[in-house]
Design an enzyme around this catalytic site. Sequence first.
Site, short mmCIF file in Angstrom:
data_model
loop_
_atom_site.label_atom_id
_atom_site.label_comp_id
_atom_site.label_asym_id
_atom_site.label_seq_id
_atom_site.Cartn_x
_atom_site.Cartn_y
_atom_site.Cartn_z
N ARG B 80 8.06 -4.01 -0.02
CA ARG B 80 9.35 -4.67 -0.20
C ARG B 80 9.47 -5.44 -1.50
NH1 ARG B 80 9.58 -6.23 5.28
NH2 ARG B 80 7.71 -4.99 5.41
N THR B 81 8.41 -6.13 -1.89
CA THR B 81 8.52 -6.92 -3.12
C THR B 81 8.75 -6.02 -4.33
OG1 THR B 81 7.03 -8.54 -2.15
CG2 THR B 81 7.43 -8.72 -4.49
N LYS B 108 -10.34 2.38 -15.49
CA LYS B 108 -11.28 2.81 -16.52
C LYS B 108 -11.95 1.62 -17.18
CE LYS B 108 -8.26 6.65 -17.83
NZ LYS B 108 -7.33 7.02 -18.89
N ARG B 130 1.69 -8.71 -9.56
CA ARG B 130 0.95 -9.11 -8.35
C ARG B 130 -0.52 -8.83 -8.59
NH1 ARG B 130 2.45 -7.65 -2.27
NH2 ARG B 130 3.89 -9.34 -2.75
N HIS B 158 3.56 -17.27 -3.98
CA HIS B 158 4.48 -16.14 -3.96
C HIS B 158 5.89 -16.73 -4.09
CE1 HIS B 158 6.25 -12.37 -3.37
NE2 HIS B 158 5.73 -11.99 -2.23
#
Lengths: 184, 334
Positions: B80-81, B108, B130, B158
């Site tokens: 959702r975010t 990598k 995030r 958040h």
Amino acid sequence: MSNKIVMAPEDVRRTLTRITHEIIERNKNLKHLMLVGMHTRGVPLARRMAANIEDFEGTKVPVGALDISFYRDDLASLDTQPIVHLTDIPASVDDRAIVLVDDVLYTGRSIRAAMDALIDLGRPKSIQLAVLIDRGHRELPIRADYVGKNMPSSRHEEIQVKLKETDGIDEVAIISIPPKEIIK
Amino acid sequence: MMTTPSKDDPTLLVKTEKPLATSVWSHRHILGLEDFTLKEIELVLDTADTMKEVLSRPIKRVPTLRGKTIVTLFYEPSTRTRVSFELAAKNLSADVVNLSASSLSATKGESLVDTLDTLESLGADIVVMRHPHSGAPYIAAKYLKASIINAGDGWHAHPTQALLDLYTICAHRGNLKGLKVVIIGDIKHSRVARSNIWGLTTMGAEVTVCCPFTLLPIGLDKEQHHFPKVSIQPDIELALEGADVVMVLRLQLERQQGGLLPSLREYVKLYQLTDSRLKKAKAEALVMHPGPVNEGIEISPDVAHGPKSVIAEQVTNGVAVRMALLYLLSRGGE
């Protein structure tokens, strides 16, 4: 800095009465009319004109409020974003004659933004423009259909419109700012 | 002497009787709500209101952020975010690039700062980030010219979730002043709880947290100078007494390996929000959940989908609030 009052409360009232009559004259079918005021001072002006129309013709005309911040062409050059006000268009714009209402017409850029905003909401039959003051200095091919007062001005001057609803008094003043003070 | 500039002058801000954004908004990044004033939160919520109007249109798009590039950089999974930010950016006509951990050069061995440097060289104006480590967005903000929006960092914060929660409560109650908000669940591992505690207390709400003591962050039970005052009530029925808002947190099953709970069944028995427990709260109470919901664990299905639940609304409001933040952050000039 000097401050010259060019319209007193009585003048503002008479001018709005005349503009209202012109709008009624031009738009025979008032049922398809909607007045849309541009934030901030266009909104009370539009409300007063709608009240006048009801007085003169007995017809209630919907009144909307439009914020143009999302459509400005200068967002990329502003340091902070302008505060957005709520856009509230009470009826569908499709096939309606819309009268945009603003206090001062200057470069015409706000009107361009307002027309884009309206057209994003649908397809109006026509868009007309009513302003209390036209001060000249257009930068776009835009003109008003209803003008309260033509007030040719210098860019060093500021036209200050005050309305009872937002400022406590109806009044228009020209404020000249000496060029030195414009810099900051 | 300064006079208000004429409204149509293209070099100047709109003339309004309200204070301009300049005097209220001072953020270049959205990292946490601890540095947000009441006025700033109110500006975000008011702006979100205007975005809600855009979302109600048949064509939900305005040209405001044309030419801006927004990158979503997700080192942790999210539905959702991420989608909410992508839609928010697209509704404002920005260009959006989505990156997730599996597609990144980090696999990598590229460092976070190098990845961000690359994104900036590619022209990112705003990076929505995030990261599993608390504080990662703060490092990013230190090295980058682009604006950073913290979309969740570790256990820490958040902020956009908290803002959309505040918006949702205000949409129903008008105001947060004096409301009793109960947060139930795994407070220790919850960045949503931390951000909400900052936001809610700034807005004048009274916060009660309800959880087993093992899921309480260390030190929360003591008087803190750097953290807002909250009440602690481990008994769910007492905590719910007279609540205006009940926020249920997801029990982060992936973080329960350390033996903090004797068993899942015990947690369900003692802490699940059920219909009968909810009766202790006010009749008009709101039930919220940041998602994803573990139905039958922290909340019973009939409550999650019941009349008091505003969980679906939270998701919709998330788009409006994120549009508001993108708008407020993307200034020009410089």
